[in-house]
Structures are given as structure tokens and as C-alpha cells.
Design an enzyme around this catalytic site. Structure first.
Site, PDB file in Angstrom:
ATOM      1  NE  ARG A  26      -3.585   0.368   2.418  1.00 27.43           N
ATOM      2  CZ  ARG A  26      -4.041   0.850   3.585  1.00 27.43           C
ATOM      3  NH1 ARG A  26      -3.975   0.097   4.679  1.00 27.43           N
ATOM      4  NH2 ARG A  26      -4.552   2.057   3.665  1.00 27.43           N
ATOM      5  CD  GLN A  73     -12.664   9.162   8.021  1.00 24.03           C
ATOM      6  OE1 GLN A  73     -13.070   8.176   8.663  1.00 24.03           O
ATOM      7  NE2 GLN A  73     -13.340   9.698   7.025  1.00 24.03           N
ATOM      8  CG  HIS A 110      -7.895   7.026  10.711  1.00 24.46           C
ATOM      9  ND1 HIS A 110      -8.935   6.676   9.884  1.00 24.46           N
ATOM     10  CD2 HIS A 110      -8.471   7.330  11.905  1.00 24.46           C
ATOM     11  CE1 HIS A 110     -10.084   6.756  10.548  1.00 24.46           C
ATOM     12  NE2 HIS A 110      -9.826   7.164  11.786  1.00 24.46           N
ATOM     13  CB  CYS A 117      10.152   0.859  17.045  1.00 26.54           C
ATOM     14  SG  CYS A 117      10.500  -0.621  18.012  1.00 26.54           S
ATOM     15  CB  CYS A 161      11.187   1.695  21.571  1.00 29.88           C
ATOM     16  SG  CYS A 161      11.920   2.104  19.968  1.00 29.88           S
ATOM     17  CB  CYS A 197      14.426  -1.113  21.401  1.00 28.47           C
ATOM     18  SG  CYS A 197      12.991  -1.430  20.342  1.00 28.47           S
ATOM     19  CB  SER A 229     -18.458   4.659   4.125  1.00 26.31           C
ATOM     20  OG  SER A 229     -17.435   4.348   5.075  1.00 26.31           O
ATOM     21  CB  ALA A 284     -12.957  13.694  -4.792  1.00 27.60           C
TER      22      ALA A 284
HETATM   23  N1  APR Z   1     -14.759  10.417  -5.170  1.00 22.35           N
HETATM   24  C1  APR Z   1     -15.403  10.625  -3.976  1.00 22.35           C
HETATM   25  N2  APR Z   1     -15.851   9.627  -3.181  1.00 22.35           N
HETATM   26  C2  APR Z   1     -15.629   8.360  -3.621  1.00 22.35           C
HETATM   27  C3  APR Z   1     -14.963   8.063  -4.839  1.00 22.35           C
HETATM   28  C4  APR Z   1     -14.520   9.162  -5.612  1.00 22.35           C
HETATM   29  N3  APR Z   1     -13.892   8.972  -6.775  1.00 22.35           N
HETATM   30  N4  APR Z   1     -14.909   6.706  -4.964  1.00 22.35           N
HETATM   31  C5  APR Z   1     -15.504   6.183  -3.858  1.00 22.35           C
HETATM   32  N5  APR Z   1     -15.959   7.170  -3.086  1.00 22.35           N
HETATM   33  C6  APR Z   1     -16.642   7.087  -1.796  1.00 22.35           C
HETATM   34  C7  APR Z   1     -17.454   5.842  -1.579  1.00 22.35           C
HETATM   35  O1  APR Z   1     -18.756   5.999  -2.130  1.00 22.35           O
HETATM   36  C8  APR Z   1     -17.485   5.779  -0.038  1.00 22.35           C
HETATM   37  O2  APR Z   1     -18.551   6.564   0.468  1.00 22.35           O
HETATM   38  O3  APR Z   1     -15.648   7.072  -0.798  1.00 22.35           O
HETATM   39  C9  APR Z   1     -16.166   6.422   0.362  1.00 22.35           C
HETATM   40  C10 APR Z   1     -15.136   5.422   0.822  1.00 22.35           C
HETATM   41  O4  APR Z   1     -15.600   4.843   2.027  1.00 22.35           O
HETATM   42  P1  APR Z   1     -14.622   3.831   2.795  1.00 22.35           P
HETATM   43  O5  APR Z   1     -14.011   2.911   1.820  1.00 22.35           O
HETATM   44  O6  APR Z   1     -15.382   3.297   3.965  1.00 22.35           O
HETATM   45  O7  APR Z   1     -13.447   4.780   3.308  1.00 22.35           O
HETATM   46  P2  APR Z   1     -13.443   5.708   4.577  1.00 22.35           P
HETATM   47  O8  APR Z   1     -14.795   6.244   4.877  1.00 22.35           O
HETATM   48  O9  APR Z   1     -12.348   6.707   4.383  1.00 22.35           O
HETATM   49  O10 APR Z   1     -13.012   4.680   5.754  1.00 22.35           O
HETATM   50  C11 APR Z   1     -12.797   5.247   7.041  1.00 22.35           C
HETATM   51  O11 APR Z   1     -12.094   3.072   7.791  1.00 22.35           O
HETATM   52  O12 APR Z   1     -10.963   1.105   7.309  1.00 22.35           O
HETATM   53  C12 APR Z   1     -10.890   2.314   8.019  1.00 22.35           C
HETATM   54  O13 APR Z   1      -8.954   3.455   8.675  1.00 22.35           O
HETATM   55  C13 APR Z   1      -9.735   3.162   7.559  1.00 22.35           C
HETATM   56  O14 APR Z   1      -9.608   5.581   7.383  1.00 22.35           O
HETATM   57  C14 APR Z   1     -10.385   4.435   7.032  1.00 22.35           C
HETATM   58  C15 APR Z   1     -11.735   4.434   7.728  1.00 22.35           C
END
Ligand code: APR
Length: 259
Positions: free
Chosen positions: A72, A105, A123, A131, A134, A164, A203, A245
Site C-alpha cells: 500500500r 482519515q 488515522h 517501532c 519503543c 531497541c 462512508s 472528488a
Molecule cells: N470520489 C469521492 N468519493 C468516492 C470516490 C470518488 N472517486 N470513490 C468512492 N468514493 C466514496 C465511496 O462511495 C465511499 O462513500 O468514498 C467512500 C469510501 O468509504 P470507505 O471505503 O469506507 O473509506 P473511509 O470512509 O475513508 O473509511 C474510514 O475506515 O478502514 C478504516 O482506517 C480506515 O480511514 C479508514 C476508515
């Protein structure tokens, strides 16, 4: 003459002094970085979150977790900010008298690489391993830059801390871990003071980050949601932009530049 809804939105943003952009994984989707919960393409659709994104998962199999995060991390390093990241950075630069906060996030650095200097990461950062024992930041020289990894990466044993001799872990917040207190406190204060709170690409199902929309709403902010799909944040939205976006933000923000 009645304003169109979009013009009304533009004028509201133009008139506001305190604006928060709150972003999730969807913000970086058009940069080629997978989201978490999108059907078929989301990371949690293809990989086991508890096995990969938790301290327990790391203790059980450090090589599996480290290899996955290195895959990633490579994707982030190979990605570029998209037009949405650039539109937010341009908006901040073109409105120097406004107080604009970017709260994310996301664990990538695409807001920063687009030119935003004031980004609060709730996040953590995938680019800042530390580490596991430590907590010291990893020495960059010890973090190998691996070539193109297969989808999901491969098992890679995490390098050892030169202080460490513990092993490195990704610098992200895992399930079951607390958010960094200072960042969340700052983000909560920004949400309380915002006149406009723009939620992009999340989401809205992961707490406590998701509570920021409720905090902003309760404090009287105007909530704008930008997402191609319906989300939990829309329960609190005063305006919904059903688009991505990289399409919505340039269109929406370039019209919101102080005369
Ligand atoms: N432009 C805007 N929004 C988009 C696009 C895009 N091109 N493609 C997908 N999405 C939207 C989806 O419809 C969804 O609502 O982005 C959102 C992604 O939701 P998640 O995958 O749940 O991501 P997120 O809300 O950032 O997750 C929150 O969950 O797993 C943990 O730590 C992780 O920070 C993350 C947290």
C-alpha cells in the site's frame, strides 16, 4: 432573481470565513489508491481487516501485515494528487483570509503533495513507520523501497529498530487503537467552529472520526456532502453533491474564489 442551488452554495462558501474539508478514502480513489468499503474494489472486500489492520493481526503474522502495508505504501508513493486534491489546495491559496482546515482519515500524503500545508491526519500516515516496541520513528534508511509488488504485496519481514531491536510497524491507527489525541481534539474544535463542513469520499461508518460531522452539525455548520454514493454523512447534509472528488471539487471550488 432566485439563485440556482449551486450558485447559492457557491455564495455561501464565498461568504464563510471558517471552512473544514473532511476527507476519506474516496478523496484518493481517482489517484488510484483503493478505498476500503466500495463493492468489489474496496480493500475490506478483498482482504481481512482484522488480520491486517490490528495489533493482534500484526503480532500473529508481522510479515503478512508488513508486506501488505509496504504494497500500500508503494501505491501511495506511485500515486499523484488528483484534480480534487489540487482544487482544495488552490481554494486555500486563493482565499488567504479564510480559515480553512483539511482533516483527513487518509494515511496518504496527497493533500500535502497537492500543496496543502495544514492537514490533520486522524488515522496516521502510511509513510511514517515506527517501532512496534519503543514507538521510535523508523530510520528511513532501514525502510527498503520495494519494487512493484503484486496485488496485496507479499510476506516481508519488518526491519528491526536500530534502537531497541524491536520490529517496525506501519504508522497508521489500527482497529482497536485510539486516534492520536491532539489531532482528534484539534479536529473536534475545528468542526465546532466551522461555518461550512464539506465531507468528501467517506462512508462515515468508522468512529470516532465519523462523529465530526455530527459535532459540526450540532454547532450550526452548513454540511455539504460530496460522494458518488449515498453515505451516512448525508443524514446530516444540507447539500449533497452526487459526484466524485476529482470532478465535483474543481467545478465547485473554482467558482468559489474571492473576487
Ligand atoms: N470520489 C469521492 N468519493 C468516492 C470516490 C470518488 N472517486 N470513490 C468512492 N468514493 C466514496 C465511496 O462511495 C465511499 O462513500 O468514498 C467512500 C469510501 O468509504 P470507505 O471505503 O469506507 O473509506 P473511509 O470512509 O475513508 O473509511 C474510514 O475506515 O478502514 C478504516 O482506517 C480506515 O480511514 C479508514 C476508515
Amino acid at each position: 432573481m432566485n439563485e440556482s442551488p449551486v450558485t447559492a452554495l457557491h455564495n455561501r462558501v464565498l461568504a464563510a470565513d471558517r471552512i473544514v474539508f473532511f476527507t476519506g478514502a474516496g478523496m484518493s480513489a481517482e489517484s488510484g489508491i483503493p478505498t476500503f468499503r466500495d463493492a468489489l474494489t474496496g480493500l475490506w472486500e478483498r482482504f481481512d481487516a482484522t488480520a491486517l489492520a490490528s495489533p493482534q493481526g500484526y503480532r500473529a503474522d508481522p510479515a503478512l501485515v508488513w508486506g501488505w502495508y509496504e504494497w500500500r505504501r508503494m501505491k501511495v508513493m506511485q500515486a499523484a494528487p488528483n484534480a480534487g486534491h489540487v482544487a482544495i489546495a488552490d481554494f486555500v491559496r486563493n482565499n488567504p483570509t479564510k480559515f480553512v482546515e483539511i482533516i483527513t482519515q487518509n494515511v496518504d500524503d496527497l493533500h500535502e503533495r497537492a500543496g496543502c500545508t495544514h492537514v490533520t491526519h486522524l488515522h496516521g500516515s502510511i509513510l511514517a513507520p515506527r517501532c512496534f516496541a519503543c514507538e521510535r520513528p523508523a530510520n528511513a534508511a532501514l525502510i527498503e523501497t520495494i519494487p512493484n509488488e503484486p496485488e496485496g504485496g507479499r510476506r516481508l519481514f519488518p526491519p528491526h529498530c536500530d534502537h531497541c531491536n524491536g520490529t517496525f510497524r506501519p504508522g497508521v491507527v489500527w482497529f482497536g487503537e485510539s486516534l492520536p489525541q491532539a489531532e482528534f481534539k484539534h479536529a473536534s474544535a475545528a468542526a465546532r467552529e466551522a461555518e461550512i463542513f464539506i465531507v468528501i469520499g467517506t462512508s462515515g461508518v468508522v468512529e470516532p472520526a465519523a462523529s465530526l460531522v455530527r459535532i459540526a452539525k450540532k454547532a450550526g455548520a452548513f454540511i455539504i456532502s460530496i460522494d458518488p454514493n449515498e453515505t451516512m454523512a448525508e443524514l446530516y447534509a444540507d447539500a449533497v453533491v452526487r459526484d466524485t472528488a476529482a470532478v465535483a471539487l474543481p467545478t465547485f471550488l473554482t467558482a468559489c474564489i474571492a473576487p
